[in-house]
Design a protein around this motif. Structure first.
Motif, PDB file in Angstrom:
ATOM      1  N   GLN A 197       0.852  -1.187   0.000  1.00 22.64           N
ATOM      2  CA  GLN A 197       0.000   0.000   0.000  1.00 22.64           C
ATOM      3  C   GLN A 197       0.893   1.244   0.000  1.00 22.64           C
ATOM      4  N   MET A 198       0.878   1.979  -1.116  1.00 26.13           N
ATOM      5  CA  MET A 198       1.729   3.157  -1.255  1.00 26.13           C
ATOM      6  C   MET A 198       0.990   4.471  -1.006  1.00 26.13           C
ATOM      7  N   GLY A 199      -0.320   4.408  -0.815  1.00 26.21           N
ATOM      8  CA  GLY A 199      -1.073   5.629  -0.543  1.00 26.21           C
ATOM      9  C   GLY A 199      -0.774   6.130   0.858  1.00 26.21           C
ATOM     10  N   LYS A 200      -0.137   7.267   0.963  1.00 23.75           N
ATOM     11  CA  LYS A 200       0.352   7.749   2.263  1.00 23.75           C
ATOM     12  C   LYS A 200      -0.765   7.920   3.290  1.00 23.75           C
ATOM     13  N   GLN A 201      -1.889   8.496   2.853  1.00 22.03           N
ATOM     14  CA  GLN A 201      -2.970   8.743   3.789  1.00 22.03           C
ATOM     15  C   GLN A 201      -3.614   7.434   4.242  1.00 22.03           C
ATOM     16  N   VAL A 202      -3.717   6.470   3.341  1.00 21.86           N
ATOM     17  CA  VAL A 202      -4.257   5.158   3.713  1.00 21.86           C
ATOM     18  C   VAL A 202      -3.300   4.468   4.679  1.00 21.86           C
ATOM     19  N   VAL A 203      -2.009   4.608   4.441  1.00 24.74           N
ATOM     20  CA  VAL A 203      -1.010   4.027   5.340  1.00 24.74           C
ATOM     21  C   VAL A 203      -1.120   4.649   6.729  1.00 24.74           C
ATOM     22  N   HIS A 304     -12.896   4.335   3.556  1.00 26.32           N
ATOM     23  CA  HIS A 304     -11.946   5.129   2.772  1.00 26.32           C
ATOM     24  C   HIS A 304     -12.146   4.797   1.302  1.00 26.32           C
ATOM     25  N   ASN A 305     -12.357   5.827   0.509  1.00 26.17           N
ATOM     26  CA  ASN A 305     -12.637   5.675  -0.920  1.00 26.17           C
ATOM     27  C   ASN A 305     -11.579   6.397  -1.738  1.00 26.17           C
ATOM     28  N   VAL A 306     -10.941   5.675  -2.625  1.00 30.35           N
ATOM     29  CA  VAL A 306      -9.892   6.246  -3.472  1.00 30.35           C
ATOM     30  C   VAL A 306     -10.312   6.148  -4.935  1.00 30.35           C
ATOM     31  N   ILE A 311      -2.778   8.933  -5.738  1.00 32.50           N
ATOM     32  CA  ILE A 311      -2.368   8.813  -4.336  1.00 32.50           C
ATOM     33  C   ILE A 311      -1.235   7.800  -4.176  1.00 32.50           C
ATOM     34  N   TYR A 312      -1.276   6.720  -4.957  1.00 28.41           N
ATOM     35  CA  TYR A 312      -0.237   5.695  -4.892  1.00 28.41           C
ATOM     36  C   TYR A 312       1.028   6.150  -5.619  1.00 28.41           C
TER      37      TYR A 312
END
Length: 349
Positions: A197-203, A304-306, A311-312
């Protein structure tokens, strides 16, 4: 990433009753359908404001210059560049001032193809002679960072190649034998950022979940969990993010198995029930986790919806800059994840 702001409005008793009826159906089949329908009905009964990746991204000139000064033409090699994720990373990397080398690896069907980005041409090579090609590129660009967005089946073979040549890499590809992957990197003592998972906010959200699970084990004992995740039809495996979140809920006392996840891959259902915008059917990640108390009087919902892949891609650029810094400073630690990148700060976006 989609930000959902729920503003109470006059919701009819009929709407509320239908939600409850759908949410608490007992059979496994009805429960699977209920997750999606309940999710969709809530969207109709709430005012929702979205912030998606297609909206204009406004940055100051000073900020852009700061990012580019940190990247300073850092050479990168994006493997899997013909894929949508690889293409998004290439665009973000060029925008940040990174320098894609004119070579990339792909599958047998990609051999000989040319990818154009930022006025440059990148020639793709298939599986044959990859070691000699990578060694040659690494010799020409000693500061090279490889970025891998290939296929799950190629994860371990690719990592073994990078380890053999000794080139640092950022692995965003999911799947493969992860234990073997980490052992390969550790044995070779090379630098790498490995994260599904590279999405900073999801991380950041995942990190918060892990902290809660660690500090308050059993806090949700007895609660029922429902999980819905919607991704593009081409994604065949279960979301790694969903697995990580569920693991946290299990530590918090919730009984839940991975085969209970409601996976939505049908575009029609994604639009009509989940609410995915049509333009993002080919690239999205919508997750909903709903917890209900044993007596059905209390509920919690995490969502959480992307939309899109920016983002990634932006997170990958940050991972590359982070790793380059670690290589340059000869840091003792060699294997990192996106939590390490977040803790470092100084991110591009």
């Amino acid at each position: 990433m989609m930000v959902v702001a729920k503003v109470p409005i006059d919701i009819s008793a009929t709407c509320q009753q239908k939600q409850l009826e759908l949410l608490f159906l007992s059979s496994s089949t009805k429960r699977s359908i209920s997750i999606t329908k309940t999710f969709f009905r809530r969207r109709k009964c709430l005012i929702t404001m979205c912030s998606t990746s297609h909206m204009p991204h406004i940055e100051s000139l000073e900020h852009i210059n700061s990012v580019q000064s940190r990247s300073s033409g850092l050479p990168i090699m994006v493997n899997g560049s013909t894929g949508k994720m690889g293409g998004a990373v290439l665009e973000a990397a060029v925008s940040a001032g990174l320098n894609p080398v004119p070579v990339s690896f792909g599958g047998p069907e990609d051999s000989g193809k040319i990818v154009q980005v930022g006025g440059k041409e990148i020639k793709l090579h298939g599986p044959s002679e990859r070691e000699s090609i990578l060694s040659s590129v690494y010799a020409e660009y000693p500061n090279l960072i490889v970025i891998d967005y290939t296929a799950p089946a190629a994860v371990n073979e690719n990592a073994e190649l990078y380890a053999k040549v000794g080139v640092p890499f950022v692995m965003g590809t999911t799947g493969g034998d992860r234990e073997r992957l980490y052992k390969t990197v550790a044995d070779a003592n090379i630098y790498a950022v490995i994260s599904p998972q590279m999405g900073k906010q999801v991380v950041a959200f995942l990190a918060a979940m892990e902290i809660m699970a660690e500090q308050f084990p059993g806090a949700f004992s007895g609660y029922k969990l429902q999980v819905m995740e919607s991704h593009q039809a081409s994604k065949l495996d279960t979301s790694g993010t969903a697995k990580a979140v569920i693991s946290c809920f299990q530590k918090l006392g919730v009984s839940f198995e991975l085969d209970q996840i409601q996976q939505i891959r049908d575009p029609k259902l994604q639009m009509e029930m989940v609410g995915v915008p049509e333009e993002y059917l080919a690239g999205h990640a919508f997750h909903m986790y709903h917890l209900t108390s044993p007596d059905d009087t209390v509920s919690f919902e995490f969502q959480h919806n992307v939309c899109g892949r920016s983002i990634y891609a932006e997170g990958t650029v940050d991972a590359v800059l982070f790793l380059a810094k670690k290589v340059q400073s000869k840091a003792d630690k060699r294997i990192y994840d996106m939590i390490d990148v977040l803790r470092e700060g100084n991110m591009s976006t």
